[in-house]
Design a protein around this motif. Sequence first.
Motif, PDB file in Angstrom:
ATOM      1  N   ALA A  70       0.850  -1.200   0.000  1.00  0.00           N
ATOM      2  CA  ALA A  70       0.000   0.000   0.000  1.00  0.00           C
ATOM      3  C   ALA A  70       0.882   1.244   0.000  1.00  0.00           C
ATOM      4  O   ALA A  70       1.853   1.325   0.760  1.00  0.00           O
ATOM      5  CB  ALA A  70      -0.912   0.011   1.212  1.00  0.00           C
ATOM      6  N   ASN A  71       0.546   2.194  -0.854  1.00  0.00           N
ATOM      7  CA  ASN A  71       1.195   3.501  -0.828  1.00  0.00           C
ATOM      8  C   ASN A  71       0.391   4.403   0.094  1.00  0.00           C
ATOM      9  O   ASN A  71      -0.840   4.457  -0.002  1.00  0.00           O
ATOM     10  CB  ASN A  71       1.267   4.096  -2.231  1.00  0.00           C
ATOM     11  N   ILE A  72       1.095   5.129   0.955  1.00  0.00           N
ATOM     12  CA  ILE A  72       0.443   5.984   1.940  1.00  0.00           C
ATOM     13  C   ILE A  72       1.015   7.394   1.817  1.00  0.00           C
ATOM     14  O   ILE A  72       2.232   7.580   1.786  1.00  0.00           O
ATOM     15  CB  ILE A  72       0.660   5.444   3.367  1.00  0.00           C
ATOM     16  N   PHE A  73       0.116   8.367   1.731  1.00  0.00           N
ATOM     17  CA  PHE A  73       0.510   9.784   1.691  1.00  0.00           C
ATOM     18  C   PHE A  73      -0.314  10.517   2.730  1.00  0.00           C
ATOM     19  O   PHE A  73      -1.540  10.408   2.762  1.00  0.00           O
ATOM     20  CB  PHE A  73       0.247  10.372   0.296  1.00  0.00           C
ATOM     21  N   ILE A  74       0.358  11.275   3.600  1.00  0.00           N
ATOM     22  CA  ILE A  74      -0.321  12.059   4.629  1.00  0.00           C
ATOM     23  C   ILE A  74       0.246  13.479   4.609  1.00  0.00           C
ATOM     24  O   ILE A  74       1.461  13.663   4.676  1.00  0.00           O
ATOM     25  CB  ILE A  74      -0.137  11.446   6.029  1.00  0.00           C
ATOM     26  N   ALA A  75      -0.632  14.473   4.511  1.00  0.00           N
ATOM     27  CA  ALA A  75      -0.242  15.884   4.592  1.00  0.00           C
ATOM     28  C   ALA A  75      -0.997  16.513   5.755  1.00  0.00           C
ATOM     29  O   ALA A  75      -2.215  16.386   5.852  1.00  0.00           O
ATOM     30  CB  ALA A  75      -0.577  16.608   3.293  1.00  0.00           C
ATOM     31  N   ASP A  76      -0.273  17.171   6.629  1.00  0.00           N
ATOM     32  CA  ASP A  76      -0.865  17.792   7.820  1.00  0.00           C
ATOM     33  C   ASP A  76      -0.393  19.242   7.889  1.00  0.00           C
ATOM     34  O   ASP A  76       0.808  19.501   8.013  1.00  0.00           O
ATOM     35  CB  ASP A  76      -0.441  17.020   9.070  1.00  0.00           C
ATOM     36  N   LEU A  77      -1.327  20.184   7.809  1.00  0.00           N
ATOM     37  CA  LEU A  77      -1.022  21.615   7.861  1.00  0.00           C
ATOM     38  C   LEU A  77      -1.727  22.222   9.062  1.00  0.00           C
ATOM     39  O   LEU A  77      -2.912  21.960   9.293  1.00  0.00           O
ATOM     40  CB  LEU A  77      -1.474  22.304   6.578  1.00  0.00           C
ATOM     41  N   GLN A  78      -1.013  23.042   9.827  1.00  0.00           N
ATOM     42  CA  GLN A  78      -1.560  23.661  11.031  1.00  0.00           C
ATOM     43  C   GLN A  78      -1.231  25.159  11.033  1.00  0.00           C
ATOM     44  O   GLN A  78      -0.146  25.560  10.615  1.00  0.00           O
ATOM     45  CB  GLN A  78      -0.935  23.040  12.291  1.00  0.00           C
ATOM     46  N   GLY A  79      -2.169  25.961  11.521  1.00  0.00           N
ATOM     47  CA  GLY A  79      -1.966  27.391  11.708  1.00  0.00           C
ATOM     48  C   GLY A  79      -2.393  27.778  13.114  1.00  0.00           C
ATOM     49  O   GLY A  79      -3.331  27.193  13.666  1.00  0.00           O
ATOM     50  N   ASN A  80      -1.706  28.749  13.701  1.00  0.00           N
ATOM     51  CA  ASN A  80      -1.944  29.108  15.088  1.00  0.00           C
ATOM     52  C   ASN A  80      -1.759  30.611  15.280  1.00  0.00           C
ATOM     53  O   ASN A  80      -0.813  31.193  14.753  1.00  0.00           O
ATOM     54  CB  ASN A  80      -0.938  28.338  15.963  1.00  0.00           C
ATOM     55  N   TYR A  81      -2.669  31.235  16.038  1.00  0.00           N
ATOM     56  CA  TYR A  81      -2.515  32.633  16.417  1.00  0.00           C
ATOM     57  C   TYR A  81      -2.539  32.726  17.945  1.00  0.00           C
ATOM     58  O   TYR A  81      -3.512  32.327  18.585  1.00  0.00           O
ATOM     59  CB  TYR A  81      -3.628  33.510  15.839  1.00  0.00           C
ATOM     60  N   TYR A  97      -4.848  15.568   5.219  1.00  0.00           N
ATOM     61  CA  TYR A  97      -5.279  14.766   4.075  1.00  0.00           C
ATOM     62  C   TYR A  97      -4.502  13.455   4.097  1.00  0.00           C
ATOM     63  O   TYR A  97      -3.280  13.453   4.291  1.00  0.00           O
ATOM     64  CB  TYR A  97      -5.002  15.512   2.764  1.00  0.00           C
ATOM     65  N   ARG A  98      -5.203  12.352   3.900  1.00  0.00           N
ATOM     66  CA  ARG A  98      -4.580  11.030   3.889  1.00  0.00           C
ATOM     67  C   ARG A  98      -5.069  10.256   2.678  1.00  0.00           C
ATOM     68  O   ARG A  98      -6.267  10.165   2.431  1.00  0.00           O
ATOM     69  CB  ARG A  98      -4.939  10.266   5.157  1.00  0.00           C
ATOM     70  N   LYS A  99      -4.120   9.709   1.929  1.00  0.00           N
ATOM     71  CA  LYS A  99      -4.457   8.862   0.779  1.00  0.00           C
ATOM     72  C   LYS A  99      -3.846   7.490   1.012  1.00  0.00           C
ATOM     73  O   LYS A  99      -2.641   7.367   1.248  1.00  0.00           O
ATOM     74  CB  LYS A  99      -3.915   9.453  -0.521  1.00  0.00           C
ATOM     75  N   PHE A 100      -4.696   6.466   0.967  1.00  0.00           N
ATOM     76  CA  PHE A 100      -4.279   5.089   1.213  1.00  0.00           C
ATOM     77  C   PHE A 100      -4.651   4.258  -0.007  1.00  0.00           C
ATOM     78  O   PHE A 100      -5.828   4.118  -0.330  1.00  0.00           O
ATOM     79  CB  PHE A 100      -4.988   4.557   2.466  1.00  0.00           C
ATOM     80  N   SER A 101      -3.656   3.734  -0.731  1.00  0.00           N
ATOM     81  CA  SER A 101      -3.945   2.978  -1.947  1.00  0.00           C
ATOM     82  C   SER A 101      -3.172   1.660  -1.954  1.00  0.00           C
ATOM     83  O   SER A 101      -2.008   1.631  -2.343  1.00  0.00           O
ATOM     84  CB  SER A 101      -3.631   3.789  -3.198  1.00  0.00           C
ATOM     85  N   PRO A 102      -3.842   0.582  -1.499  1.00  0.00           N
ATOM     86  CA  PRO A 102      -3.210  -0.741  -1.540  1.00  0.00           C
ATOM     87  C   PRO A 102      -3.272  -1.351  -2.936  1.00  0.00           C
ATOM     88  O   PRO A 102      -4.111  -0.982  -3.756  1.00  0.00           O
ATOM     89  CB  PRO A 102      -4.041  -1.555  -0.551  1.00  0.00           C
ATOM     90  N   LYS A 103      -2.388  -2.324  -3.182  1.00  0.00           N
ATOM     91  CA  LYS A 103      -2.379  -3.026  -4.462  1.00  0.00           C
ATOM     92  C   LYS A 103      -3.693  -3.792  -4.645  1.00  0.00           C
ATOM     93  O   LYS A 103      -4.291  -3.760  -5.708  1.00  0.00           O
ATOM     94  CB  LYS A 103      -1.181  -3.978  -4.511  1.00  0.00           C
ATOM     95  N   VAL A 104      -4.138  -4.467  -3.575  1.00  0.00           N
ATOM     96  CA  VAL A 104      -5.410  -5.189  -3.584  1.00  0.00           C
ATOM     97  C   VAL A 104      -6.271  -4.601  -2.464  1.00  0.00           C
ATOM     98  O   VAL A 104      -5.946  -4.740  -1.293  1.00  0.00           O
ATOM     99  CB  VAL A 104      -5.205  -6.701  -3.356  1.00  0.00           C
ATOM    100  N   SER A 105      -7.345  -3.935  -2.830  1.00  0.00           N
ATOM    101  CA  SER A 105      -8.237  -3.345  -1.829  1.00  0.00           C
ATOM    102  C   SER A 105      -9.074  -4.451  -1.194  1.00  0.00           C
ATOM    103  O   SER A 105      -9.695  -5.253  -1.887  1.00  0.00           O
ATOM    104  CB  SER A 105      -9.142  -2.313  -2.493  1.00  0.00           C
ATOM    105  N   THR A 106      -9.066  -4.504   0.145  1.00  0.00           N
ATOM    106  CA  THR A 106      -9.817  -5.528   0.865  1.00  0.00           C
ATOM    107  C   THR A 106     -10.780  -4.851   1.838  1.00  0.00           C
ATOM    108  O   THR A 106     -10.743  -3.637   2.013  1.00  0.00           O
ATOM    109  CB  THR A 106      -8.872  -6.453   1.650  1.00  0.00           C
ATOM    110  N   GLN A 107     -11.607  -5.664   2.486  1.00  0.00           N
ATOM    111  CA  GLN A 107     -12.537  -5.097   3.463  1.00  0.00           C
ATOM    112  C   GLN A 107     -11.780  -4.533   4.660  1.00  0.00           C
ATOM    113  O   GLN A 107     -12.155  -3.511   5.213  1.00  0.00           O
ATOM    114  CB  GLN A 107     -13.522  -6.168   3.918  1.00  0.00           C
ATOM    115  N   THR A 108     -10.700  -5.180   5.053  1.00  0.00           N
ATOM    116  CA  THR A 108      -9.893  -4.707   6.177  1.00  0.00           C
ATOM    117  C   THR A 108      -9.071  -3.483   5.804  1.00  0.00           C
ATOM    118  O   THR A 108      -8.913  -2.571   6.603  1.00  0.00           O
ATOM    119  CB  THR A 108      -8.960  -5.824   6.670  1.00  0.00           C
ATOM    120  N   TYR A 109      -8.529  -3.476   4.586  1.00  0.00           N
ATOM    121  CA  TYR A 109      -7.693  -2.368   4.118  1.00  0.00           C
ATOM    122  C   TYR A 109      -8.256  -1.798   2.824  1.00  0.00           C
ATOM    123  O   TYR A 109      -7.712  -2.035   1.736  1.00  0.00           O
ATOM    124  CB  TYR A 109      -6.249  -2.829   3.922  1.00  0.00           C
TER     125      TYR A 109
END
Length: 132
Positions: A70-81, A97-109
């Motif tokens: 599975a390829n996993i991409f996570i982007a997390d942006l935060q702003g604070n005042y 933002y999270r993108k999860f793309s396994p080679k074989v998509s299953t019910q568990t993954y």
Amino acid sequence: MGHLWGANFYEAIAIARYKKDRWSFSGKLTLGKKGFDFEDEAISYGGNIYQSYEDRFSDVGNELAQGNTANIFIADLQGNYLINPSNRLSLFAGFTYRKFSPKVSTQTYPEGNTVWFSAGIRADLFNWYLDF
């Protein structure tokens, strides 16, 4: 020491922070590849740390992220005042933002994208969170 992803993976993490007067911003990018065990097989590819290693895929030629990759991409942006410096009272907003793309998509993954928005007010009396 453990890792949230368990075993049979590799990842790259980039973190950036910026602070100007009372404003602060942070961004974190995580790119990774993880190998899961297939649900219908008793063979261990290394994705499940609780499965016996006696039922392994092979004695030689094993690679990181083998199995149901599975390829996993996570982007997390935060702003604070910062409103009040004495107790670190601040307004914050975040986007993840999270993108999860396994080679074989299953019910568990299952394959999918996830988006989280967050906003609020907080007081960081004891801010000891360190991201190593």
